[in-house]
Design an enzyme around this catalytic site. Structure first.
Site, PDB file in Angstrom:
ATOM      1  NE  ARG A 159      -2.451  -4.925   6.126  1.00  0.00           N
ATOM      2  CZ  ARG A 159      -1.601  -5.332   5.198  1.00  0.00           C
ATOM      3  NH1 ARG A 159      -2.048  -5.695   4.022  1.00  0.00           N
ATOM      4  NH2 ARG A 159      -0.333  -5.375   5.440  1.00  0.00           N
ATOM      5  CG  ASP A 196      -2.551   0.320   7.872  1.00  0.00           C
ATOM      6  OD1 ASP A 196      -3.384   1.202   7.589  1.00  0.00           O
ATOM      7  OD2 ASP A 196      -2.357  -0.679   7.159  1.00  0.00           O
ATOM      8  CG  ASP A 235       2.931  -7.181   8.562  1.00  0.00           C
ATOM      9  OD1 ASP A 235       3.628  -7.105   9.576  1.00  0.00           O
ATOM     10  OD2 ASP A 235       2.356  -8.220   8.180  1.00  0.00           O
ATOM     11  NE  ARG A 279      -1.263  -5.012  -1.397  1.00  0.00           N
ATOM     12  CZ  ARG A 279      -1.870  -3.847  -1.100  1.00  0.00           C
ATOM     13  NH1 ARG A 279      -2.734  -3.316  -1.926  1.00  0.00           N
ATOM     14  NH2 ARG A 279      -1.607  -3.234   0.035  1.00  0.00           N
ATOM     15  N   GLY A 336       0.838  -1.206   0.000  1.00  0.00           N
ATOM     16  CA  GLY A 336       0.000   0.000   0.000  1.00  0.00           C
ATOM     17  C   GLY A 336       0.869   1.251   0.000  1.00  0.00           C
ATOM     18  CG  ASP A 383       0.271  -2.401  10.563  1.00  0.00           C
ATOM     19  OD1 ASP A 383       1.193  -1.785   9.980  1.00  0.00           O
ATOM     20  OD2 ASP A 383      -0.467  -3.203   9.975  1.00  0.00           O
ATOM     21  CB  THR A 390       2.229   1.045   6.500  1.00  0.00           C
ATOM     22  OG1 THR A 390       0.838   0.848   6.840  1.00  0.00           O
ATOM     23  CG2 THR A 390       3.049   0.802   7.753  1.00  0.00           C
TER      24      THR A 390
HETATM   25  P1  ADP Z   1       2.154  -3.984   2.647  1.00  0.00           P
HETATM   26  O1  ADP Z   1       3.631  -4.004   2.435  1.00  0.00           O
HETATM   27  O2  ADP Z   1       1.575  -2.608   2.518  1.00  0.00           O
HETATM   28  O3  ADP Z   1       1.758  -4.676   3.922  1.00  0.00           O
HETATM   29  P2  ADP Z   1       1.156  -6.297   1.080  1.00  0.00           P
HETATM   30  O4  ADP Z   1       0.721  -7.076   2.261  1.00  0.00           O
HETATM   31  O5  ADP Z   1       0.240  -6.233  -0.084  1.00  0.00           O
HETATM   32  O6  ADP Z   1       1.462  -4.764   1.435  1.00  0.00           O
HETATM   33  O7  ADP Z   1       2.572  -6.873   0.608  1.00  0.00           O
HETATM   34  C1  ADP Z   1       3.245  -6.308  -0.485  1.00  0.00           C
HETATM   35  C2  ADP Z   1       3.974  -7.362  -1.253  1.00  0.00           C
HETATM   36  O8  ADP Z   1       4.963  -7.976  -0.417  1.00  0.00           O
HETATM   37  C3  ADP Z   1       3.137  -8.521  -1.751  1.00  0.00           C
HETATM   38  O9  ADP Z   1       2.428  -8.232  -2.925  1.00  0.00           O
HETATM   39  C4  ADP Z   1       4.212  -9.571  -1.998  1.00  0.00           C
HETATM   40  O10 ADP Z   1       4.898  -9.326  -3.201  1.00  0.00           O
HETATM   41  C5  ADP Z   1       5.169  -9.320  -0.839  1.00  0.00           C
HETATM   42  N1  ADP Z   1       4.848 -10.256   0.250  1.00  0.00           N
HETATM   43  C6  ADP Z   1       3.877 -10.151   1.192  1.00  0.00           C
HETATM   44  N2  ADP Z   1       3.835 -11.245   1.983  1.00  0.00           N
HETATM   45  C7  ADP Z   1       4.799 -12.089   1.520  1.00  0.00           C
HETATM   46  C8  ADP Z   1       5.258 -13.397   1.874  1.00  0.00           C
HETATM   47  N3  ADP Z   1       4.704 -14.083   2.896  1.00  0.00           N
HETATM   48  N4  ADP Z   1       6.279 -13.930   1.153  1.00  0.00           N
HETATM   49  C9  ADP Z   1       6.833 -13.254   0.140  1.00  0.00           C
HETATM   50  N5  ADP Z   1       6.435 -12.038  -0.249  1.00  0.00           N
HETATM   51  C10 ADP Z   1       5.433 -11.449   0.407  1.00  0.00           C
END
Ligand code: ADP
Length: 326
Positions: free
Chosen positions: A175, A131, A106, A75, A14, A133, A129
């Protein structure tokens, strides 16, 4: 002398206001320390597909005040697979990139942690982020701006709420974390906040009404954190309609406007400090850490700590809200 000669920088997940200020600071600090910089577009997706460009100091001119991220974000499900991460690794080797600075939430840092372990590759993360968090940092980049945006919106909604004697449930992002809702409620003078951390323990809606919501006021504003635990503003409003039909209820979901806008002074300064700290961390041979800030001091937080632990809300703030809203 650090072995890092060229860094790659990306934003992922995000978007958050202040990401551009972070990109600027990382780029300039790297160049100041005689490293070269590659900007990687669209997060892990662009790393896999090779959407990568040389970054000079001019590439980051005139961006500190802009919301969003000039590097774009995405993503990327491929990065969740070993094959996808191998492609990403091959791309880094091909581009001669010795270390990565990843800015995101996260999910981004979870991906960074897995990748860094898998390939023994140096990554420093920045908490980007709205959030707030991530564990190990008092605040994250984007949080303060989002909070200020929420205030602006709540102030406007209050005008209509009080003109009509209405009970408004305003849903804010987070979130599964209640920081925006709780601090947003305190700062906007809202009557209450319904947040996931507390909803697990008690029925906040019933408590709120038992505590005499609207004994002294005709209109009320309640901030609700988006979450399956709270049911979000819609879920709470549905309950009120059924259980407390005497209230004239309205819902407003602030949604994506909370992510936008020019970053606040606090977020710009935080992002700039953290961006410079990211390069210092690499020079210091730190790897696989998130840059955090605790009591105004920059700290290094191991990825595992930042993502594995739930960041607790400060319970004193619940009391502050309760007393200040009677
Ligand atoms: P944020 O970083 O804002 O929390 P996301 O949760 O959408 O956003 O995570 C962003 C990207 O990080 C995902 O699209 C993916 O490419 C990578 N990612 C998230 N979780 C994992 C995971 N368990 N293993 C590998 N890559 C991950």
């Amino acid at each position: 002398m650090s072995a890092v000669k060229r860094i790659g920088i990306l934003t992922s997940g995000g978007d958050a206001p202040g990401m551009n200020a972070a990109i600027r600071a990382v780029t300039r600090s790297a160049i100041f320390n005689e490293m070269s910089v590659k900007g990687i577009y669209r997060g892990y997706k662009g790393l896999i597909t090779g959407e990568i460009e040389d970054f000079k100091t001019q590439n980051v001119s005139n961006i500190i005040q802009r919301g969003g991220t000039i590097l774009k974000t995405a993503r990327c499900d491929e990065f969740k697979t070993p094959e996808g991460r191998k492609q990403a690794y091959d791309r880094l080797i091909e581009q001669d990139i010795d270390a990565l600075v990843a800015i995101g939430g996260d999910g981004t840092l979870t991906g960074a942690r897995i990748f860094a372990q898998e390939f023994n590759y140096p990554i420093v993360g920045l908490p980007g982020t709205i959030d707030n968090d991530l564990f190990g940092t008092d605040v994250t980049i984007g949080y303060d701006t989002a909070l200020n945006t929420i205030l602006e919106c709540v102030d406007k909604i209050r005008d209509t709420a009080s003109s009509h004697d209405r009970l408004f449930f305003i849903e804010v992002m987070g979130r599964d974390a209640g920081f925006l809702a709780l601090n947003g409620a305190i700062a906007s003078g809202a009557e209450a906040a319904i947040i996931p951390e507390i909803s697990m323990e008690t029925d906040q809606l019933a408590d709120m009404i038992d505590n005499g919501l609207r004994k002294t006021k005709n209109s009320s504003i309640v901030l609700v954190a988006e979450s399956e635990v709270t049911g979000g503003a819609m879920g709470v409003a549905e309950r009120v309609k059924k259980e407390y039909p005497e209230f004239d209820v309205r819902v407003s979901i602030l949604g994506h406007l909370q992510r936008g806008g020019s970053p606040s002074a606090q977020d710009r300064i935080l992002a700039t400090r953290m961006g410079i700290a990211a390069i210092e961390a690499l020079l210091d041979d730190q790897r696989n850490v998130m840059i955090g800030i605790q009591n105004e001091e920059i700290v290094y937080v191991p990825f595992a700590k930042a993502i594995k632990n739930d960041k607790p809300i400060n319970r004193d703030l619940l009391k502050v809200l309760r007393i200040s809203s009677i």
